[in-house]
Motif scaffolding. Structure first.
Motif, PDB file in Angstrom:
ATOM      1  N   PHE A   1      -7.233  11.185  -2.342  1.00  0.00           N
ATOM      2  CA  PHE A   1      -7.671   9.935  -2.375  1.00  0.00           C
ATOM      3  C   PHE A   1      -8.480   9.249  -0.779  1.00  0.00           C
ATOM      4  O   PHE A   1      -7.206   8.000  -0.815  1.00  0.00           O
TER       5      PHE A   1
ATOM      6  N   ILE B   1       1.122  -1.378   0.150  1.00  0.00           N
ATOM      7  CA  ILE B   1      -0.603   0.053   0.128  1.00  0.00           C
ATOM      8  C   ILE B   1       1.038   1.330  -0.279  1.00  0.00           C
ATOM      9  O   ILE B   1       0.587   2.141  -0.659  1.00  0.00           O
ATOM     10  N   ASN B   2       2.348   1.000   1.117  1.00  0.00           N
ATOM     11  CA  ASN B   2       2.551   2.460   0.606  1.00  0.00           C
ATOM     12  C   ASN B   2       3.148   2.212  -0.314  1.00  0.00           C
ATOM     13  O   ASN B   2       3.478   3.543  -0.691  1.00  0.00           O
TER      14      ASN B   2
ATOM     15  N   TYR C   1      -4.230  12.119   5.911  1.00  0.00           N
ATOM     16  CA  TYR C   1      -3.657  10.800   4.568  1.00  0.00           C
ATOM     17  C   TYR C   1      -3.801  11.078   3.352  1.00  0.00           C
ATOM     18  O   TYR C   1      -3.276  10.522   2.648  1.00  0.00           O
ATOM     19  N   GLY C   2      -5.638  11.051   2.968  1.00  0.00           N
ATOM     20  CA  GLY C   2      -5.716  11.119   2.023  1.00  0.00           C
ATOM     21  C   GLY C   2      -5.347  12.305   0.878  1.00  0.00           C
ATOM     22  O   GLY C   2      -5.959  12.461  -0.188  1.00  0.00           O
TER      23      GLY C   2
ATOM     24  N   ASN D   1       0.440   3.961  -3.054  1.00  0.00           N
ATOM     25  CA  ASN D   1       0.373   5.421  -2.328  1.00  0.00           C
ATOM     26  C   ASN D   1       1.260   6.531  -2.547  1.00  0.00           C
ATOM     27  O   ASN D   1       1.499   7.711  -2.945  1.00  0.00           O
ATOM     28  N   HIS D   2       2.380   5.969  -2.706  1.00  0.00           N
ATOM     29  CA  HIS D   2       3.968   6.742  -3.299  1.00  0.00           C
ATOM     30  C   HIS D   2       3.818   7.107  -4.162  1.00  0.00           C
ATOM     31  O   HIS D   2       4.918   8.922  -3.997  1.00  0.00           O
TER      32      HIS D   2
ATOM     33  N   MET E   1       1.334  10.543  -1.057  1.00  0.00           N
ATOM     34  CA  MET E   1       1.052   9.910   0.186  1.00  0.00           C
ATOM     35  C   MET E   1       1.248   9.882   1.333  1.00  0.00           C
ATOM     36  O   MET E   1       2.755   9.212   0.657  1.00  0.00           O
TER      37      MET E   1
END
Length: 199
Positions: free
Chosen positions: A149, A57-58, A127-128, A61-62, A66
């Motif tokens: 997001f 996920i990280n 976060y989003g 999202n990078h 994010m």
């Protein structure tokens, strides 16, 4: 011990299940992931739903700027202490208090739970939406604003080609059960009190 006090005793113990069971779960479904990505949120930790989910996920999202899901947040110290203290207060009330105190504990737990949900929403929003302007990939809304997001606080939400699900887990149900049980203890105690007055 009175029946209402026994019920209150049980109510005060239920929230401690948060140290065993997850509080919340967020799952991401997408065509490129045959097995959905997900994480379970405990009162003191983020845990993979499947091996390496948070890492994946990280990494994903990078690309859109994010932040990485951290290994720890300040709430992971505050929330456990809050649950332990509130349960101890509940146990003390169960042994020493009367039905009026049961209602007080119920209100306290509702307020603390509402504050926790609000804090979770603020964390999700940051976060989003607090994205790195130097991100590799940038998406905009139809009106030209930067796309956020943020996963849903509760329920299902479509974000690009992902479907995000956010729902409470067993720990949250135990917490809710404890709060509801304290209200039951209040009504049982109130009923006995009214009968005593009639005698």
């Amino acid at each position: 011990m009175k029946k209402s006090n026994i019920i209150m005793l049980i109510a005060a113990l239920f929230p401690l299940a948060l140290f065993i069971f997850p509080l919340w779960n967020i799952t991401l479904e997408a065509p490129q992931y045959p097995i959905p990505l997900g994480m379970n949120i405990y009162i003191n930790d983020f845990v993979d739903a499947n091996p390496f989910d948070i890492k994946n996920i990280n990494l994903m999202n990078h690309y859109v700027g994010m932040k990485y899901i951290p290994e720890a947040i300040p709430e992971f110290k505050i929330f456990p202490a809050g649950i332990i203290i509130s349960s101890l207060i509940g146990l003390l009330i169960a042994f020493k208090g009367n039905y009026k105190w049961f209602l007080g504990w119920f209100i306290l737990m509702v307020v603390l739970s509402a504050a926790g949900i609000y804090d979770f929403y603020i964390w999700e929003h940051d976060y989003g939406h607090d994205l790195d302007p130097k991100a590799i990939m940038k998406f905009t809304n139809p009106d030209g604003t930067v796309m956020g997001f943020q996963p849903p606080l509760f329920g299902t939400k479509h974000i690009l080609n992902f479907t995000a699900h956010s729902y409470p887990r067993l720990g949250a149900f135990f917490l809710g059960l404890g709060i509801a049980t304290s209200l039951l203890a209040y009504y049982v105690g109130l009923k006995v009190h009214k009968k005593t007055l009639k005698v």
